[in-house]
Each structure stands twice: as C-alpha cells, then as structure tokens.
Scaffold this motif. Structure first.
Motif, PDB file in Angstrom:
ATOM      1  N   LEU A  57     -38.342 -14.921  -5.825  1.00  0.00           N
ATOM      2  CA  LEU A  57     -39.456 -14.429  -6.645  1.00  0.00           C
ATOM      3  C   LEU A  57     -40.666 -15.346  -6.507  1.00  0.00           C
ATOM      4  CD1 LEU A  57     -37.645 -13.217  -9.878  1.00  0.00           C
ATOM      5  CD2 LEU A  57     -38.298 -11.925  -7.873  1.00  0.00           C
ATOM      6  N   ALA A  60     -42.467 -14.480  -3.430  1.00  0.00           N
ATOM      7  CA  ALA A  60     -43.294 -13.281  -3.602  1.00  0.00           C
ATOM      8  C   ALA A  60     -44.543 -13.605  -4.393  1.00  0.00           C
ATOM      9  CB  ALA A  60     -42.492 -12.191  -4.306  1.00  0.00           C
ATOM     10  N   ARG A  61     -44.397 -14.429  -5.451  1.00  0.00           N
ATOM     11  CA  ARG A  61     -45.569 -14.785  -6.258  1.00  0.00           C
ATOM     12  C   ARG A  61     -46.575 -15.560  -5.431  1.00  0.00           C
ATOM     13  NH1 ARG A  61     -41.412 -16.566 -10.565  1.00  0.00           N
ATOM     14  NH2 ARG A  61     -41.123 -14.607 -11.674  1.00  0.00           N
ATOM     15  N   SER A  64     -48.555 -13.312  -2.875  1.00  0.00           N
ATOM     16  CA  SER A  64     -49.368 -12.240  -3.426  1.00  0.00           C
ATOM     17  C   SER A  64     -50.168 -12.798  -4.608  1.00  0.00           C
ATOM     18  CB  SER A  64     -48.449 -11.089  -3.851  1.00  0.00           C
ATOM     19  OG  SER A  64     -49.093 -10.268  -4.776  1.00  0.00           O
ATOM     20  N   PHE A  90     -57.795 -12.412   2.739  1.00  0.00           N
ATOM     21  CA  PHE A  90     -56.747 -11.387   2.671  1.00  0.00           C
ATOM     22  C   PHE A  90     -55.581 -11.736   3.588  1.00  0.00           C
ATOM     23  CE2 PHE A  90     -60.386  -8.981   1.174  1.00  0.00           C
ATOM     24  CZ  PHE A  90     -59.852  -8.267   0.137  1.00  0.00           C
ATOM     25  N   PRO A 130     -46.475 -15.816 -15.199  1.00  0.00           N
ATOM     26  CA  PRO A 130     -46.791 -16.833 -14.197  1.00  0.00           C
ATOM     27  C   PRO A 130     -48.264 -16.713 -13.835  1.00  0.00           C
ATOM     28  CG  PRO A 130     -44.947 -15.470 -13.506  1.00  0.00           C
ATOM     29  CD  PRO A 130     -45.627 -14.776 -14.637  1.00  0.00           C
TER      30      PRO A 130
ATOM     31  N   ILE B  42     -54.823  -7.709   5.735  1.00  0.00           N
ATOM     32  CA  ILE B  42     -53.588  -8.197   5.121  1.00  0.00           C
ATOM     33  C   ILE B  42     -52.439  -8.198   6.134  1.00  0.00           C
ATOM     34  CG2 ILE B  42     -54.171  -7.432   2.811  1.00  0.00           C
ATOM     35  CD1 ILE B  42     -52.417  -4.956   3.446  1.00  0.00           C
ATOM     36  N   PRO B  43     -51.376  -9.000   5.903  1.00  0.00           N
ATOM     37  CA  PRO B  43     -50.161  -8.839   6.696  1.00  0.00           C
ATOM     38  C   PRO B  43     -49.549  -7.474   6.411  1.00  0.00           C
ATOM     39  CG  PRO B  43     -50.003 -10.741   5.229  1.00  0.00           C
ATOM     40  CD  PRO B  43     -51.265 -10.054   4.901  1.00  0.00           C
ATOM     41  N   TYR B  45     -46.665  -6.525   5.657  1.00  0.00           N
ATOM     42  CA  TYR B  45     -45.648  -6.429   4.605  1.00  0.00           C
ATOM     43  C   TYR B  45     -46.225  -6.679   3.216  1.00  0.00           C
ATOM     44  CZ  TYR B  45     -45.936 -11.418   5.537  1.00  0.00           C
ATOM     45  OH  TYR B  45     -46.419 -12.679   5.746  1.00  0.00           O
ATOM     46  N   GLN B  46     -47.560  -6.794   3.107  1.00  0.00           N
ATOM     47  CA  GLN B  46     -48.174  -7.131   1.821  1.00  0.00           C
ATOM     48  C   GLN B  46     -47.801  -6.168   0.678  1.00  0.00           C
ATOM     49  OE1 GLN B  46     -50.344  -9.984   1.531  1.00  0.00           O
ATOM     50  NE2 GLN B  46     -49.912  -9.620  -0.618  1.00  0.00           N
ATOM     51  N   VAL B  49     -44.528  -7.162  -0.884  1.00  0.00           N
ATOM     52  CA  VAL B  49     -44.618  -8.425  -1.636  1.00  0.00           C
ATOM     53  C   VAL B  49     -45.303  -8.184  -2.979  1.00  0.00           C
ATOM     54  CG1 VAL B  49     -45.401 -10.801  -1.561  1.00  0.00           C
ATOM     55  CG2 VAL B  49     -44.761  -9.659   0.536  1.00  0.00           C
ATOM     56  N   ASP B  50     -46.391  -7.396  -2.957  1.00  0.00           N
ATOM     57  CA  ASP B  50     -47.100  -7.102  -4.210  1.00  0.00           C
ATOM     58  C   ASP B  50     -46.164  -6.415  -5.204  1.00  0.00           C
ATOM     59  OD1 ASP B  50     -49.388  -8.183  -3.254  1.00  0.00           O
ATOM     60  OD2 ASP B  50     -50.379  -6.291  -2.792  1.00  0.00           O
ATOM     61  N   VAL B  52     -42.816  -6.575  -5.358  1.00  0.00           N
ATOM     62  CA  VAL B  52     -41.829  -7.530  -5.891  1.00  0.00           C
ATOM     63  C   VAL B  52     -42.501  -8.442  -6.902  1.00  0.00           C
ATOM     64  CG1 VAL B  52     -40.334  -9.454  -5.309  1.00  0.00           C
ATOM     65  CG2 VAL B  52     -40.396  -7.471  -3.838  1.00  0.00           C
ATOM     66  N   LYS B  53     -43.692  -8.921  -6.584  1.00  0.00           N
ATOM     67  CA  LYS B  53     -44.429  -9.815  -7.480  1.00  0.00           C
ATOM     68  C   LYS B  53     -44.643  -9.142  -8.831  1.00  0.00           C
ATOM     69  CE  LYS B  53     -48.360  -9.926  -8.407  1.00  0.00           C
ATOM     70  NZ  LYS B  53     -49.605 -10.328  -7.801  1.00  0.00           N
ATOM     71  N   ASN B  54     -45.097  -7.870  -8.807  1.00  0.00           N
ATOM     72  CA  ASN B  54     -45.385  -7.197 -10.069  1.00  0.00           C
ATOM     73  C   ASN B  54     -44.129  -6.995 -10.902  1.00  0.00           C
ATOM     74  OD1 ASN B  54     -48.129  -6.914 -10.271  1.00  0.00           O
ATOM     75  ND2 ASN B  54     -48.164  -5.208  -8.855  1.00  0.00           N
ATOM     76  N   ALA B  56     -41.710  -8.962 -10.848  1.00  0.00           N
ATOM     77  CA  ALA B  56     -41.181 -10.281 -11.211  1.00  0.00           C
ATOM     78  C   ALA B  56     -42.007 -10.981 -12.276  1.00  0.00           C
ATOM     79  CB  ALA B  56     -41.105 -11.158  -9.972  1.00  0.00           C
ATOM     80  N   ILE B  57     -43.102 -10.383 -12.723  1.00  0.00           N
ATOM     81  CA  ILE B  57     -43.894 -11.049 -13.764  1.00  0.00           C
ATOM     82  C   ILE B  57     -43.088 -11.093 -15.054  1.00  0.00           C
ATOM     83  CG2 ILE B  57     -45.902 -10.674 -15.251  1.00  0.00           C
ATOM     84  CD1 ILE B  57     -47.513 -10.262 -12.818  1.00  0.00           C
ATOM     85  N   GLN B 229     -47.352   1.633  -8.831  1.00  0.00           N
ATOM     86  CA  GLN B 229     -47.486   1.436  -7.380  1.00  0.00           C
ATOM     87  C   GLN B 229     -46.378   2.158  -6.627  1.00  0.00           C
ATOM     88  OE1 GLN B 229     -47.566  -2.855  -7.126  1.00  0.00           O
ATOM     89  NE2 GLN B 229     -49.693  -2.767  -6.466  1.00  0.00           N
TER      90      GLN B 229
END
Lengths: 223, 303
Positions: A57, A60-61, A64, A90, A130, B42-43, B45-46, B49-50, B52-54, B56-57, B229
């Motif tokens: 995680l 990922a954080r 992004s 970017f 986070p 962007i890469p 795979y962005q 990742v975005d 998963v990040k969202n 994971a908040i 998303q």
C-alpha cells in the motif's frame, strides 16, 4: 481550547447564535458552529500490522501523489513548469487535484500570510489520512526575507507537520522533483506518518495556531 | 429453476476483462493527451496504482446515507449496463451475460440510473460545485438522450426487435450488413450523441477540471472515489460495446471486441483533444439541432 481563548474581534455574523424564522412562521434557534460542523477531534489511524500489505500500500501511495492545487505564495509560480512539457512531473506519478478531499500532498509554496494560514489549516484538515506536506522555499523554514514581517509566519512546522523541506529562494522545478523523490522514499520506508502525528499532538498544534490567528471563527477541526 | 454457475463464472470473468481494459484505455487516453501537449505522460500502469491508492486511504468521512449510496447507485448503473448486454456473440453463447428479449429498453434506462443516484449522493455532499456540476450534467444528459433514443427507435423499427443479440445477429455476414451502412443516418445521430455521453471535450463542462473543480465528485474521496473510478472504467467500455453491438456488427472474439471498442472510444478522445469546451447552453442546443434532426430523419426513413 475554551471559548474565552477566542478573541473574536472580527467575528463573522454568519457564525453567531441566532433565532431564525422558517418559511411557515415557525421560529427555531441556530448555532452554526455546533449545527453545521462536527466538533469531533481527529483520530490516529494505525498502519496495517502485516508488513507485506503495508509495504504494498505504501508503494501505491508513493507512486500516486495527488497534489492539492493551492498556491499559497510566490513559489506557486514553479508549479506550472513542473507539470508542463519541460519537467513533466506526471512521469513520476505526480498529478494535480483540485479539491483537498482527494489530494494527498500539500505544497506550501513560499511565505504564508496569517490570512492564508487560516485557509491552509482548513484545507489541510480536510485532506484524508495518509497526507504529506512539502514546504517550499526558505520562507517556510525561518521566514526567509520576510523574517521580520508583521503579517507572515516564520516557521511552518509550528502550525502543521511538514514531511519535506525544499530550501532555496526560489527552488527550481528540479529541486521540487528531487523533493518528490525524497518524499517517495520516505513513504516507501513507512516514515511519512505526519497525519497521525498531527492527531496525536493536536492540542499543541491548535494552541500554536490560535496564538497567531486572532480572528478564529471556525470549528476546532474542519471535517 | 436451476442456477447456472457456469454462466455466472463467465459473466464475472467478463467483468474483470472489461474493468482492466477500461483502466488501460484511460491510461492510453491520457498518454495521447500528453503526447499532443508534447509531454511524455504517465506510466501505463498509473490508473491501477491510483485505484489501489484510493482504496488504501485510511480515513473516510460521510455526509449522510445518500452520500454513501451515490457511488453505489453509480456503480450498479455501470455494472447493470454490463450485466444485461451481450459482450461477444459466439456459437457457445458464454459471453452474452444476462441479455434477454427487450434488453435495449433496460439499457437505455440504466444509462440514466447512475446519473440520478450520483445526483442525490453528491447533492447531500453539500458542496456548491457539486450542485452546479449536477445541474449541468443532468441537463446535458437529457439533451443527449433525445437523439440517442431516436436512433435506437429507428433501429428497433428497422430490425423489428428490441433485443441487442438479435440486432447483432441481423448484421452478420460481411461489413456491408452493418447498421453503419444499412442505416447511416441513425449511426451518425448516435455517434454524435456518444461524444456527449463519454463526456470528453467539447462536452466536458460537467466535470470542468479547472473551472468548477471536478463537479459532482468534489466531496468524494478515498473508497467512495475508488468505487467511482472503477465504475468509470467499466462504463466507458460498456458504452463503447453498446455502440459496437448496435451499429458496427458486434464482436465474435475478444480481439475484435478490443479493436472495435478502442476505435469507438477514441473517436470521442480525438475529437476532445482538438476542440475546446462548450458552455452548457451551447452544448444543449447543439444536441437539439443536427443530431435531433438526423434522429427524426432516421425514423421517418423506416416508418
């Protein structure tokens, strides 16, 4: 943080307790600071105890980073070249986001007037757990060229916790990119937990903030 | 009635393929926009990742029950669109999901369903930009629905059926049997309305990234935004698949599906990279001029 501490010299009448008449003639009491806002304090959100999950995680954080589009001082002039063809942030997963709810990174770009500090605190508190702060320029470290100004703050980390300082006046976009990469390293190592630190030392930060913001007319924590 | 587990498995697998293809399409779209602006971009795979990040908040805040249900309604609108539409028409019939006679009407309804749920949810968020975004979105989508529905009615009269699978089967046997050639007027009307349905420039005033921050989802964050998303990725592919089925002969394998949905989706992306943004009153009146007239002509031809 009792109400006597608030010196409401410039009190906004909108926030005053008052009697309002409804459309059908019914009268009821409105206390905006209690009715419209939640007065609960922030909580500490512990990272996951399983290292594999937390590392994934955190990766990922780190890959992004959504930056809040809020330029506080002259340093915000460095943000457009950062996102446009010459430096193109970017590539590193750095993206601009227009609303504090969805952003993770807050760039304090340069000097902070006391008026702006109030808005910075509101925006910072609306960001979700986070969350990271990058302080840009000498002004956020010791006041820089505004060290003796009557209207700006000298040290940012008295008021909100800072993850990365980028020194210079002004630091160029290359320095900002280096700062982003450093921040990524910190996040991947699990050392960027300043949002929890803000919740733990909430009383101390709030006292500092109230000391310098004289017209405090908002709730203690802006949900 | 016996429950068909094999069918359910294929449907879930199809949903997984569609979700990942949608995320990849959004990455390619942003790559193209970057290259037009002479950036590297962007890469690839962005978007994953975005996402998963969202998810994971750690903290979420809510504004009430409808605020929770808004993304749920939006997501069920997108998945409902997927569930009741055949993806591939093959001999085995595994990839037709749960389509049935008359699914065309249900699909038209599901397109609006997510918008309405989102309107209620974002409205409870209480942010003024959300309210502006919703009023713009609903008025624009109402204008889009008119030519799109007229084109679909024209197709229903032409093929004498309301089943998407039957419309696809009627177009088999060579490129000249596609609706694109047998009913070109309805195709043009529908493709023009697709520009608005996929909400890229010139019709992206609903989210207007640098004017009203991002419109309806202004208050949505973390998991709520993750659900939105996920839905956007599914919805974009499914919208393109609907047009593929109705006008471009459907698909019989995943390779054909990917090529066709790519071309249909990127029709709106390429238009978006070269045109600036319409104001809302201009975009509404634009849809009620040429596309509307074309839709009426398409019906009159087959009356």
């Amino acid at each position: 943080m009792s109400e006597e501490n608030n010196i409401n010299k410039f009190e906004n009448p909108y926030y005053k307790k008052r009697i309002v008449e409804g459309p059908d003639g019914e009268k009821f009491e409105v206390d905006p600071l209690k009715d419209y806002f939640c007065d609960e304090h922030p909580k500490v959100h512990k990272p996951s105890k399983i290292p594999v999950i937390e590392n994934f995680l955190n990766w990922a954080r780190a890959e992004s980073l959504w930056v809040l589009g809020f330029g506080t001082g002259c340093g915000s002039i460095e943000i457009p070249p950062l996102m446009t063809p010459r430096f193109d942030a970017f590539r590193f997963g750095v993206q601009a986001r227009p609303t504090p709810r969805q952003s993770n990174v807050f760039i304090i770009s340069g000097y902070l007037a006391i008026k702006t500090l109030k808005r910075v605190i509101r925006s910072y508190e609306q960001m979700q757990n986070p969350k990271y702060v990058i302080a840009l320029g000498s002004c956020t470290i010791n006041g820089g060229m505004y060290f003796d100004s009557y209207n700006t703050i000298n040290r940012l980390d008295y008021y909100i916790p800072v993850d990365i300082y980028i020194a210079g006046c002004m630091p160029r976009p290359e320095a900002l990119l280096a700062g982003f990469n450093k921040l990524k390293e910190l996040i991947k190592e699990g050392k960027a937990e300043k949002a929890n630190e803000y919740a733990e030392k909430f009383e101390w930060y709030k006292a500092n903030q109230k000391k310098i913001i004289k017209d405090w007319n908002m709730p203690d924590y802006n949900w | 009635m016996e429950f068909d587990f094999k069918k359910l498995g294929f449907t879930l697998l199809g949903l997984l393929i569609v979700l990942n293809w949608g995320l990849l399409m959004s990455a390619i779209m942003r790559k193209i926009n970057a290259r037009v602006a002479k950036r590297y971009g962007i890469p690839w795979y962005q978007p994953w990742v975005d996402l998963v990040k969202n998810y994971a908040i750690r903290s979420q805040i809510t504004h009430g029950i409808m605020f929770y249900l808004g993304p749920v309604f939006r997501f069920s609108g997108g998945v409902g669109l997927f569930l009741f539409m055949p993806m591939l028409i093959t001999a085995g019939g595994q990839w037709t999901n749960y389509s049935f006679q008359g699914d065309l009407v249900l699909i038209l309804y599901f397109q609006f369903f997510g918008m309405l749920g989102m309107a209620l949810g974002a409205g409870e968020g209480g942010h003024p930009y959300s309210a502006i975004g919703i009023s713009r979105g609903l008025s624009q989508f109402t204008a889009i629905e008119v030519p799109m529905t007229l084109a679909v009615i024209s197709l229903a009269i032409q093929y004498q059926t309301l089943s998407i699978a039957d419309i696809v089967k009627a177009q088999q046997g060579g490129i000249m049997n596609w609706t694109m050639w047998t009913n070109p007027v309805a195709t043009i009307a529908a493709m023009l309305s697709l520009l608005g349905a996929l909400a890229h420039a010139p019709f992206n005033l609903v989210r207007a990234p640098n004017e009203i921050p991002i419109g309806p989802p202004t208050e949505y964050h973390s998991t709520f935004l993750g659900v939105l998303q996920t839905n956007a990725a599914v919805l974009h592919v499914v919208e393109a698949a609907l047009f593929m089925n109705l006008f471009f002969g459907g698909a019989s394998n995943w390779f054909e599906f990917i090529v066709k949905t790519f071309l249909i989706y990127f029709w709106s992306v390429f238009v978006g990279t070269v045109f600036p943004r319409y104001r809302i009153e201009h975009s509404v009146s634009w849809f009620l001029k040429v596309p509307l007239v074309l839709g009426i002509i398409a019906i009159i031809i087959f009356m």
